[in-house]
Design an enzyme around this catalytic site. Sequence first.
Site, PDB file in Angstrom:
ATOM      1  N   TYR A   1     -13.728   3.992  -0.067  1.00 35.53           N
ATOM      2  CA  TYR A   1     -13.350   4.317   1.275  1.00 35.53           C
ATOM      3  C   TYR A   1     -14.350   3.950   2.154  1.00 35.53           C
ATOM      4  O   TYR A   1     -14.350   4.299   3.346  1.00 35.53           O
ATOM      5  CB  TYR A   1     -12.834   5.423   1.379  1.00 35.53           C
ATOM      6  CG  TYR A   1     -11.397   5.721   0.844  1.00 35.53           C
ATOM      7  CD1 TYR A   1     -10.298   4.599   1.051  1.00 35.53           C
ATOM      8  CD2 TYR A   1     -11.037   6.605  -0.061  1.00 35.53           C
ATOM      9  CE1 TYR A   1      -8.964   5.018   0.436  1.00 35.53           C
ATOM     10  CE2 TYR A   1      -9.872   6.867  -0.630  1.00 35.53           C
ATOM     11  CZ  TYR A   1      -8.733   6.219  -0.316  1.00 35.53           C
ATOM     12  OH  TYR A   1      -7.426   6.336  -0.750  1.00 35.53           O
TER      13      TYR A   1
ATOM     14  N   GLU B   1     -11.934  -3.838  -5.974  1.00 38.37           N
ATOM     15  CA  GLU B   1     -11.433  -2.359  -6.133  1.00 38.37           C
ATOM     16  C   GLU B   1     -11.414  -2.450  -7.911  1.00 38.37           C
ATOM     17  O   GLU B   1     -11.529  -1.609  -8.520  1.00 38.37           O
ATOM     18  CB  GLU B   1     -10.148  -2.107  -5.723  1.00 38.37           C
ATOM     19  CG  GLU B   1     -10.486  -1.834  -4.085  1.00 38.37           C
ATOM     20  CD  GLU B   1      -9.209  -1.615  -3.218  1.00 38.37           C
ATOM     21  OE1 GLU B   1      -9.368  -1.079  -1.868  1.00 38.37           O
ATOM     22  OE2 GLU B   1      -8.241  -1.565  -3.816  1.00 38.37           O
TER      23      GLU B   1
ATOM     24  N   ASN C   1      -0.425  10.698   0.707  1.00 30.62           N
ATOM     25  CA  ASN C   1       0.843   9.751   0.574  1.00 30.62           C
ATOM     26  C   ASN C   1       0.916   9.254  -0.651  1.00 30.62           C
ATOM     27  O   ASN C   1       1.355   7.934  -0.806  1.00 30.62           O
ATOM     28  CB  ASN C   1       0.426   8.654   1.814  1.00 30.62           C
ATOM     29  CG  ASN C   1      -0.954   8.080   1.709  1.00 30.62           C
ATOM     30  OD1 ASN C   1      -1.539   8.188   0.562  1.00 30.62           O
ATOM     31  ND2 ASN C   1      -1.149   7.188   2.743  1.00 30.62           N
TER      32      ASN C   1
ATOM     33  N   HIS D   1      -2.479   4.662  -3.767  1.00 32.62           N
ATOM     34  CA  HIS D   1      -3.187   3.516  -3.016  1.00 32.62           C
ATOM     35  C   HIS D   1      -2.796   2.467  -3.755  1.00 32.62           C
ATOM     36  O   HIS D   1      -2.738   2.251  -4.870  1.00 32.62           O
ATOM     37  CB  HIS D   1      -4.904   4.034  -3.430  1.00 32.62           C
ATOM     38  CG  HIS D   1      -5.612   2.740  -3.054  1.00 32.62           C
ATOM     39  ND1 HIS D   1      -6.094   2.426  -1.865  1.00 32.62           N
ATOM     40  CD2 HIS D   1      -6.033   1.466  -3.719  1.00 32.62           C
ATOM     41  CE1 HIS D   1      -6.702   1.270  -1.752  1.00 32.62           C
ATOM     42  NE2 HIS D   1      -6.887   0.800  -3.106  1.00 32.62           N
TER      43      HIS D   1
ATOM     44  N   LYS E   1      -2.582   9.093  -6.567  1.00 33.36           N
ATOM     45  CA  LYS E   1      -3.478  10.262  -6.144  1.00 33.36           C
ATOM     46  C   LYS E   1      -3.115  11.712  -6.203  1.00 33.36           C
ATOM     47  O   LYS E   1      -2.048  11.805  -6.928  1.00 33.36           O
ATOM     48  CB  LYS E   1      -3.429  10.106  -4.512  1.00 33.36           C
ATOM     49  CG  LYS E   1      -3.613   8.647  -3.748  1.00 33.36           C
ATOM     50  CD  LYS E   1      -3.528   8.825  -2.525  1.00 33.36           C
ATOM     51  CE  LYS E   1      -4.130   7.333  -1.749  1.00 33.36           C
ATOM     52  NZ  LYS E   1      -3.910   7.447  -0.307  1.00 33.36           N
TER      53      LYS E   1
HETATM   54  P1  IDP Z   1      -3.442   2.482   2.956  1.00 35.03           P
HETATM   55  O1  IDP Z   1      -3.654   3.425   1.842  1.00 35.03           O
HETATM   56  O2  IDP Z   1      -1.922   2.602   3.467  1.00 35.03           O
HETATM   57  O3  IDP Z   1      -3.729   1.150   2.710  1.00 35.03           O
HETATM   58  P2  IDP Z   1      -5.526   2.923   4.989  1.00 35.03           P
HETATM   59  O4  IDP Z   1      -5.358   3.007   6.393  1.00 35.03           O
HETATM   60  O5  IDP Z   1      -6.282   1.920   3.922  1.00 35.03           O
HETATM   61  O6  IDP Z   1      -4.002   3.168   4.320  1.00 35.03           O
HETATM   62  O7  IDP Z   1      -6.211   4.393   4.739  1.00 35.03           O
HETATM   63  C1  IDP Z   1      -6.726   4.740   3.216  1.00 35.03           C
HETATM   64  C2  IDP Z   1      -6.217   6.202   3.038  1.00 35.03           C
HETATM   65  O8  IDP Z   1      -6.760   7.034   4.069  1.00 35.03           O
HETATM   66  C3  IDP Z   1      -4.586   6.339   3.289  1.00 35.03           C
HETATM   67  O9  IDP Z   1      -3.932   6.192   2.397  1.00 35.03           O
HETATM   68  C4  IDP Z   1      -4.591   7.908   3.473  1.00 35.03           C
HETATM   69  O10 IDP Z   1      -4.647   8.733   2.466  1.00 35.03           O
HETATM   70  C5  IDP Z   1      -5.894   8.205   4.324  1.00 35.03           C
HETATM   71  N1  IDP Z   1      -5.683   7.967   5.871  1.00 35.03           N
HETATM   72  C6  IDP Z   1      -5.495   6.819   6.671  1.00 35.03           C
HETATM   73  N2  IDP Z   1      -5.237   7.144   7.931  1.00 35.03           N
HETATM   74  C7  IDP Z   1      -5.471   8.354   8.000  1.00 35.03           C
HETATM   75  C8  IDP Z   1      -5.496   9.633   9.142  1.00 35.03           C
HETATM   76  O11 IDP Z   1      -5.187   9.017  10.370  1.00 35.03           O
HETATM   77  N3  IDP Z   1      -5.324  11.035   8.824  1.00 35.03           N
HETATM   78  C9  IDP Z   1      -5.469  11.299   7.397  1.00 35.03           C
HETATM   79  N4  IDP Z   1      -5.758  10.338   6.288  1.00 35.03           N
HETATM   80  C10 IDP Z   1      -5.642   9.104   6.719  1.00 35.03           C
HETATM   81 MG    MG Z   2      -6.112   0.550   2.553  1.00 36.80          MG
END
Ligand code: IDP
Ligand code: MG
Length: 156
Positions: free
Chosen positions: A53, A130, A116, A119, A13
Amino acid sequence: MHENEEQTLIIIKPDAIHRGLLGEITHRFERKGLKLIGMKMTTLDENTLEEHYAHHADKPFFEDLKRFMQEAPVVLMVLSGIDAIKATRNVVGDTAGHKAEPGSIRGDFAMSVQSNLVHASDSPETAETEINLFFDDQELYEYQRNDFSAVFFDAD
Ligand code: IDP
Ligand code: MG
């Protein structure tokens, strides 16, 4: 390809690009034994992010997430290996950086939930969707890593 071999999509990212962590993150996947079969740098447009997304479209963080994902180019990868999807998720760690296990990418380098670093697909179905969204067939390279039988010695 081994019958239990899986392919998974990785996005390095924008925060990882800004923070100079592309090499560190890629190195971790390589050392784990995952085979890199596709890789490219690109920017992500609004439409692609809406599709990628889509399951988060109704979340309050959706607009911020799309903006964040366009702050810099990303690096897309496809990794392959036996049980690659789960193994890769373990290497990546929990979504929330501040809760992620030390030793995982997010556990070692992230504090944020949104920013974070990486992905990784979370199931065979999402991985297929994907990979098809981001890669053409001719951008994926079929080969066997020479260390395959050592790395996956007793894997099923
Ligand atoms: P993942 O990347 O661990 O699979 P997901 O729940 O699929 O997590 O969420 C996709 C992405 O959306 C996350 O990696 C993060 O960048 C963002 N995200 C998820 N939950 C939140 C939140 O509560 N606040 C802000 N961004 C979030
Ligand atoms: Mg995810």
